[in-house]
Design a protein around this motif. Structure first.
Motif, PDB file in Angstrom:
ATOM      1  N   GLY A  49       7.700-109.020  24.074  1.00 51.47           N
ATOM      2  CA  GLY A  49       9.146-109.073  23.953  1.00 51.47           C
ATOM      3  C   GLY A  49       9.815-108.338  25.097  1.00 51.47           C
ATOM      4  O   GLY A  49      10.784-108.832  25.695  1.00 51.47           O
ATOM      5  N   ASN A  50       9.293-107.183  25.457  1.00 52.90           N
ATOM      6  CA  ASN A  50       9.827-106.415  26.577  1.00 52.90           C
ATOM      7  C   ASN A  50       9.645-107.182  27.893  1.00 52.90           C
ATOM      8  O   ASN A  50      10.529-107.204  28.756  1.00 52.90           O
ATOM      9  N   PHE A  51       8.491-107.856  28.016  1.00 46.87           N
ATOM     10  CA  PHE A  51       8.193-108.677  29.187  1.00 46.87           C
ATOM     11  C   PHE A  51       9.204-109.817  29.321  1.00 46.87           C
ATOM     12  O   PHE A  51       9.726-110.087  30.407  1.00 46.87           O
ATOM     13  N   LEU A  52       9.516-110.465  28.217  1.00 38.14           N
ATOM     14  CA  LEU A  52      10.474-111.572  28.239  1.00 38.14           C
ATOM     15  C   LEU A  52      11.890-111.074  28.525  1.00 38.14           C
ATOM     16  O   LEU A  52      12.667-111.740  29.220  1.00 38.14           O
ATOM     17  N   LEU A  53      12.235-109.912  27.979  1.00 34.39           N
ATOM     18  CA  LEU A  53      13.560-109.340  28.219  1.00 34.39           C
ATOM     19  C   LEU A  53      13.778-109.044  29.705  1.00 34.39           C
ATOM     20  O   LEU A  53      14.914-109.061  30.195  1.00 34.39           O
ATOM     21  N   SER A  54      12.692-108.787  30.408  1.00 39.19           N
ATOM     22  CA  SER A  54      12.780-108.487  31.845  1.00 39.19           C
ATOM     23  C   SER A  54      12.800-109.751  32.690  1.00 39.19           C
ATOM     24  O   SER A  54      12.794-109.668  33.924  1.00 39.19           O
ATOM     25  N   GLY A  55      12.807-110.902  32.049  1.00 44.32           N
ATOM     26  CA  GLY A  55      12.735-112.157  32.799  1.00 44.32           C
ATOM     27  C   GLY A  55      11.340-112.424  33.320  1.00 44.32           C
ATOM     28  O   GLY A  55      11.170-113.083  34.348  1.00 44.32           O
ATOM     29  N   CYS A  56      10.352-111.894  32.598  1.00 40.60           N
ATOM     30  CA  CYS A  56       8.928-112.065  32.939  1.00 40.60           C
ATOM     31  C   CYS A  56       8.571-111.384  34.262  1.00 40.60           C
ATOM     32  O   CYS A  56       7.687-111.862  35.002  1.00 40.60           O
ATOM     33  N   THR A  57       9.235-110.264  34.538  1.00 38.42           N
ATOM     34  CA  THR A  57       8.932-109.527  35.778  1.00 38.42           C
ATOM     35  C   THR A  57       8.276-108.173  35.507  1.00 38.42           C
ATOM     36  O   THR A  57       7.519-107.687  36.342  1.00 38.42           O
ATOM     37  N   ASP A  58       8.565-107.578  34.350  1.00 41.35           N
ATOM     38  CA  ASP A  58       8.034-106.244  34.045  1.00 41.35           C
ATOM     39  C   ASP A  58       6.820-106.358  33.114  1.00 41.35           C
ATOM     40  O   ASP A  58       6.954-106.607  31.923  1.00 41.35           O
ATOM     41  N   GLN A  59       5.640-106.169  33.680  1.00 39.19           N
ATOM     42  CA  GLN A  59       4.401-106.273  32.914  1.00 39.19           C
ATOM     43  C   GLN A  59       3.844-104.903  32.518  1.00 39.19           C
ATOM     44  O   GLN A  59       2.730-104.809  32.000  1.00 39.19           O
ATOM     45  N   ASN A  60       4.602-103.841  32.742  1.00 42.62           N
ATOM     46  CA  ASN A  60       4.081-102.487  32.577  1.00 42.62           C
ATOM     47  C   ASN A  60       3.514-102.221  31.184  1.00 42.62           C
ATOM     48  O   ASN A  60       2.430-101.650  31.051  1.00 42.62           O
ATOM     49  N   ARG A  61       4.234-102.629  30.151  1.00 42.76           N
ATOM     50  CA  ARG A  61       3.760-102.337  28.788  1.00 42.76           C
ATOM     51  C   ARG A  61       2.514-103.153  28.459  1.00 42.76           C
ATOM     52  O   ARG A  61       1.604-102.668  27.785  1.00 42.76           O
ATOM     53  N   LEU A  62       2.470-104.379  28.926  1.00 37.56           N
ATOM     54  CA  LEU A  62       1.281-105.201  28.708  1.00 37.56           C
ATOM     55  C   LEU A  62       0.083-104.624  29.463  1.00 37.56           C
ATOM     56  O   LEU A  62      -1.029-104.561  28.924  1.00 37.56           O
ATOM     57  N   VAL A  63       0.312-104.203  30.701  1.00 34.68           N
ATOM     58  CA  VAL A  63      -0.764-103.611  31.502  1.00 34.68           C
ATOM     59  C   VAL A  63      -1.271-102.318  30.857  1.00 34.68           C
ATOM     60  O   VAL A  63      -2.479-102.064  30.803  1.00 34.68           O
ATOM     61  N   ALA A  64      -0.345-101.522  30.336  1.00 31.08           N
ATOM     62  CA  ALA A  64      -0.732-100.265  29.682  1.00 31.08           C
ATOM     63  C   ALA A  64      -1.596-100.527  28.449  1.00 31.08           C
ATOM     64  O   ALA A  64      -2.588 -99.821  28.210  1.00 31.08           O
ATOM     65  N   LEU A  65      -1.228-101.544  27.663  1.00 31.26           N
ATOM     66  CA  LEU A  65      -2.043-101.891  26.499  1.00 31.26           C
ATOM     67  C   LEU A  65      -3.423-102.364  26.924  1.00 31.26           C
ATOM     68  O   LEU A  65      -4.444-101.964  26.339  1.00 31.26           O
ATOM     69  N   ASP A  66      -3.472-103.207  27.945  1.00 36.83           N
ATOM     70  CA  ASP A  66      -4.744-103.722  28.433  1.00 36.83           C
ATOM     71  C   ASP A  66      -5.653-102.578  28.881  1.00 36.83           C
ATOM     72  O   ASP A  66      -6.851-102.556  28.560  1.00 36.83           O
ATOM     73  N   GLN A  67      -5.109-101.627  29.595  1.00 38.10           N
ATOM     74  CA  GLN A  67      -5.897-100.483  30.062  1.00 38.10           C
ATOM     75  C   GLN A  67      -6.369 -99.620  28.904  1.00 38.10           C
ATOM     76  O   GLN A  67      -7.507 -99.123  28.901  1.00 38.10           O
TER      77      GLN A  67
END
Length: 247
Positions: A49-67
């Protein structure tokens, strides 16, 4: 057990399930199994949801979860598979094409309704984001919602159930029209479900009357069967407790 609540995911699955599977779906709604409760997908959906709110530009939260998932030590084969599925889902989310047109604003739920009542049951829709589009000549915006679907072994698009994704998205359109009408006019072209593992999006049908009748009939069937299944589960629990007390 008295409140009749079912997720949108399971509600649509019910539409295409065998008679025995339909019973299992209601049982799981009443008493969610542990393997459903320990999934990582809710955290991933919030990050998406945060990724979509950024217009699919901010992957930080997804990357943090992956790590974080990569660093976790699996305590069982089941847990290891959960982690692998979670990391696989994150990869698909960042790779897939998201149909967020430049003319639409993407917003979070921010305390807005997440459920709708159909035929005596509560369907827990919980959309991931809301889409808004202002158009010249119209006082209120056109709106829609996007919902993320995690179904690795049960894709929405299949030869046997080609209608599954459309029915799911049509449910989202109905929800938008019923629960979010105070925001704007619901547009089926702005209501879609994203099948993450299949990297496909499915939009609501523009002709939806028959599909809504189908969804209402399914809801009435679930409501009609709910109390009987609930009573049977409670009876089983009581017998199990009595047997345990005799030991």
């Amino acid at each position: 057990m008295s409140e009749k609540v079912i997720s949108a995911h399971k509600f649509v699955e019910y539409a295409f399930a065998s008679p025995q599977k339909r019973v299992t779906i209601i049982e799981s709604a009443l008493l969610p199994p542990t393997y459903i409760l320990d999934t990582k997908y809710p955290d991933i959906e919030r990050a998406t949801g945060n990724f979509l709110l950024s217009g699919c530009t901010d992957q930080n939260r997804l990357v943090a979860l992956d790590q974080a998932y990569q660093k976790l030590d699996a305590y069982s084969d089941h847990h290891e598979q959960r982690l692998l599925n979670a990391m696989d889902a994150i990869s698909h989310i960042t790779n897939m094409h998201w149909p967020l047109v430049s003319t639409s604003d993407v917003e979070g739920l921010n305390g807005l309704p997440t459920d709708m009542e159909i035929g005596g049951i509560i369907v827990r829709v919980k959309p991931s984001v809301i889409l808004k589009r202002n158009q010249s000549g119209f006082k209120h915006p056109f709106i829609g919602v996007a919902k993320i679907y995690f179904g690795k072994t049960q894709p929405l698009r299949s030869a046997e159930n080609a209608e599954r994704g459309v029915l799911f998205a049509t449910l989202l359109h109905w929800f938008t029209e019923e629960a979010l009408d105070f925001i704007g006019s619901s547009d089926p072209k702005m209501c879609f479900v994203a099948d993450i593992f299949d990297e496909q999006t499915h939009f609501a049908a523009s002709r939806y009357k028959q599909r809504r009748k189908q969804l209402e009939a399914l809801a009435l069937e679930i409501a009609d069967r709910w109390e009987h299944i609930s009573d049977r589960l409670q009876s089983k629990e009581q017998k199990r407790d009595q047997f345990a007390g005799k030991k």
